[in-house]
Scaffold this active site. Structure first.
Site, PDB file in Angstrom:
ATOM      1  CB  SER A   1      -0.846  -0.014   1.268  1.00 48.62           C
ATOM      2  OG  SER A   1      -1.322   1.278   1.557  1.00 48.62           O
ATOM      3  CB  SER A   2       0.507   4.623  -1.443  1.00 49.59           C
ATOM      4  OG  SER A   2      -0.776   4.920  -0.959  1.00 49.59           O
ATOM      5  CB  CYS A   3      -0.197   3.887   4.125  1.00 47.76           C
ATOM      6  SG  CYS A   3      -0.391   2.172   4.517  1.00 47.76           S
TER       7      CYS A   3
ATOM      8  CE  LYS B   1      -0.976  -4.888   3.078  1.00 48.79           C
ATOM      9  NZ  LYS B   1      -1.239  -6.137   2.330  1.00 48.79           N
TER      10      LYS B   1
ATOM     11  CG  HIS C   1     -10.276   3.094   2.006  1.00 52.57           C
ATOM     12  ND1 HIS C   1     -10.382   1.729   1.912  1.00 52.57           N
ATOM     13  CD2 HIS C   1      -9.079   3.343   2.577  1.00 52.57           C
ATOM     14  CE1 HIS C   1      -9.286   1.177   2.394  1.00 52.57           C
ATOM     15  NE2 HIS C   1      -8.474   2.123   2.811  1.00 52.57           N
TER      16      HIS C   1
HETATM   17  O1  GFB Z   1      -9.668   7.037   2.442  1.00 48.29           O
HETATM   18  P1  GFB Z   1      -9.235   7.384   3.807  1.00 48.29           P
HETATM   19  O2  GFB Z   1     -10.009   6.792   4.923  1.00 48.29           O
HETATM   20  O3  GFB Z   1      -7.735   6.955   3.991  1.00 48.29           O
HETATM   21  O4  GFB Z   1      -9.298   8.981   3.997  1.00 48.29           O
HETATM   22  P2  GFB Z   1      -6.248   7.537   3.981  1.00 48.29           P
HETATM   23  C1  GFB Z   1      -8.780   9.868   3.076  1.00 48.29           C
HETATM   24  C2  GFB Z   1      -9.083  11.296   3.460  1.00 48.29           C
HETATM   25  O5  GFB Z   1     -10.486  11.541   3.290  1.00 48.29           O
HETATM   26  C3  GFB Z   1      -8.752  11.694   4.903  1.00 48.29           C
HETATM   27  C4  GFB Z   1     -11.005  12.224   4.428  1.00 48.29           C
HETATM   28  O6  GFB Z   1      -8.204  12.985   4.908  1.00 48.29           O
HETATM   29  C5  GFB Z   1     -10.133  11.704   5.566  1.00 48.29           C
HETATM   30  O7  GFB Z   1     -10.213  12.566   6.686  1.00 48.29           O
HETATM   31  N1  GFB Z   1     -12.447  11.941   4.578  1.00 48.29           N
HETATM   32  C6  GFB Z   1     -13.449  12.867   4.494  1.00 48.29           C
HETATM   33  C7  GFB Z   1     -13.000  10.751   4.842  1.00 48.29           C
HETATM   34  N2  GFB Z   1     -14.635  12.301   4.735  1.00 48.29           N
HETATM   35  C8  GFB Z   1     -14.393  10.979   4.938  1.00 48.29           C
HETATM   36  C9  GFB Z   1     -15.246   9.876   5.218  1.00 48.29           C
HETATM   37  O8  GFB Z   1     -16.452   9.978   5.338  1.00 48.29           O
HETATM   38  N3  GFB Z   1     -14.639   8.649   5.356  1.00 48.29           N
HETATM   39  C10 GFB Z   1     -13.284   8.481   5.234  1.00 48.29           C
HETATM   40  N4  GFB Z   1     -12.761   7.250   5.359  1.00 48.29           N
HETATM   41  N5  GFB Z   1     -12.450   9.524   4.997  1.00 48.29           N
HETATM   42  C11 GFB Z   1      -5.811   5.035   4.452  1.00 48.29           C
HETATM   43  C12 GFB Z   1      -4.976   4.271   5.432  1.00 48.29           C
HETATM   44  O9  GFB Z   1      -5.481   6.343   4.654  1.00 48.29           O
HETATM   45  O10 GFB Z   1      -5.527   4.741   3.119  1.00 48.29           O
HETATM   46  C13 GFB Z   1      -4.800   2.865   5.074  1.00 48.29           C
HETATM   47  O11 GFB Z   1      -5.504   4.460   6.731  1.00 48.29           O
HETATM   48  C14 GFB Z   1      -4.593   2.604   3.610  1.00 48.29           C
HETATM   49  O12 GFB Z   1      -3.714   2.379   5.795  1.00 48.29           O
HETATM   50  C15 GFB Z   1      -5.507   3.420   2.743  1.00 48.29           C
HETATM   51  O13 GFB Z   1      -3.255   2.874   3.260  1.00 48.29           O
HETATM   52  C16 GFB Z   1      -5.209   3.299   1.268  1.00 48.29           C
HETATM   53  O14 GFB Z   1      -5.786   7.754   2.578  1.00 48.29           O
HETATM   54  O15 GFB Z   1      -6.077   8.722   4.884  1.00 48.29           O
END
Ligand code: GFB
Length: 326
Positions: free
Chosen positions: A119-121, A152, A191
């Site tokens: 994963s890119s994280c 990972k 996500h």
């Molecule tokens: O997709 P996401 O949960 O993952 O969140 P990450 C991306 C961005 O969207 C963050 C915002 O800045 C969140 O605060 N966001 C806004 C929201 N509204 C929402 C919402 O309703 N739900 C969610 N989920 N986010 C993950 C990692 O990071 O990415 C994992 O935690 C993994 O490890 C994955 O690598 C691909 O991109 O921040």
């Protein structure tokens, strides 16, 4: 002109027995569909009721019986920012166990060709953008997903170690943020794109004048349709053999606010978008440099807009008209 890093031509036999570990998940199901379309005739994808990949004995018994020739390791505990931040112990333990068991069993049973998905994280929180593969292990991780990232990274190092010690041509791919049909639409644990599709869909049906999204809306993310990743997986298995992981992304990103506006347009939601700064933003930017995979002849094909339209149609179809069943 010199050959691209890791370039090989090594087509896979379409009758090879391929294990798609995690075949019921977003990535595994897309890989399965793509391999079937490409003519693979002996695909195996046991569900968790058949083999719990966290259980070493079950995994070794399964390999002894099934004897796959090729493994795509797409099985993982995954989730969005909140799931990662609130359940780090589950993320590190489940992922370490799943991948160690599958990699060890694949080694014991002489699996020649294997692709591990990361994963890119895995890259440092403040890595230079776009992020090149050699940024790995050059700085501190984003704290909201460090447990998942460490698992990972351990998987990548295990694959590299098998290459070094046993000479097997196993490889690693690092996809950016993924979405598509088959995604998890849980309101808290998913996500961002499935979360927003679900939230805006519900708001449109209810005629809600506003929706509140998480964080500031300022972070930038890159989104790849999972069918593009599935094509990349087969492409890498057939065209790449080197130690370094390979980034898989689109090469472009946008702010979460811009992504939310696109989701609202696709769903037909015309209310106001608001932001809740008490929710985590996560890493400020996570854009992958995709020159390594581009040089090998792969490019993404699905635009974010087309992908969102398709994913929304899948969601609506899955849920029926009430939108409440997930
Ligand atoms: O997709 P996401 O949960 O993952 O969140 P990450 C991306 C961005 O969207 C963050 C915002 O800045 C969140 O605060 N966001 C806004 C929201 N509204 C929402 C919402 O309703 N739900 C969610 N989920 N986010 C993950 C990692 O990071 O990415 C994992 O935690 C993994 O490890 C994955 O690598 C691909 O991109 O921040």
């Amino acid at each position: 002109m010199s050959e691209p890093y890791g370039a090989v031509r090594r087509p896979l036999d379409r009758s090879a027995r391929v294990l798609v570990a995690g075949s019921r998940g977003l990535v595994g199901s897309a890989v399965w569909r793509h391999l079937a379309r490409e003519g693979f005739t002996d695909l195996l994808g046991p569900g968790s009721s058949e083999v719990d990949l966290r259980e070493r004995g079950e995994v070794f018994d399964w390999f002894a019986e099934a004897r796959p020739d090729v493994v795509v390791l797409a099985a993982a505990r995954v989730g969005g920012i909140k799931a990662n931040a609130t359940r780090p112990a589950d993320f590190i333990s489940d992922n370490l166990r799943i991948q160690t068991n599958v990699l060890d069993a694949a080694l014991e049973h002489g699996v020649e060709r294997l692709l591990f998905l990361g994963s890119s994280c895995i890259y440092p929180k403040l890595a230079d953008q776009p992020i090149k593969e050699n940024a790995l292990l050059t700085g501190p991780l984003e704290p909201t997903n460090d447990a998942y990232a460490i698992a990972k990274i351990a998987g990548i190092v295990q694959v590299q170690s098998v290459r070094r010690q046993h000479g097997l041509p196993w490889i690693c791919a690092m996809p950016t943020n993924l979405y598509g049909p088959g995604d998890n639409f849980h309101p808290e644990h998913s996500h961002v794109l499935p979360s927003l599709l679900r939230r805006f869909d519900a708001a449109r049906r209810e005629g809600a004048p506003r929706v509140v999204n998480w964080g500031s809306g300022a972070p930038r993310r890159e989104f790849l349709h999972v069918d593009d990743l599935a094509r990349a997986c087969l492409h890498l298995l057939e065209h790449y053999d080197a130690d370094g992981p390979v980034n898989v992304g689109t090469g472009t990103d946008l702010t979460i606010r811009e992504a939310a506006e696109q989701v609202a347009e696709v769903v037909g939601y015309r209310g106001t978008l608001e932001w809740d700064p008490t929710q985590p933003d996560g890493t400020p930017r996570k854009l992958l440099d995709i020159s390594r995979i581009s040089a090998l002849g792969w490019q993404p094909r699905i635009t974010l807009r087309d992908g969102l339209i398709e994913t929304y149609a899948w969601y609506v179809d899955r849920l029926g008209s009430d939108g409440l069943r997930l």
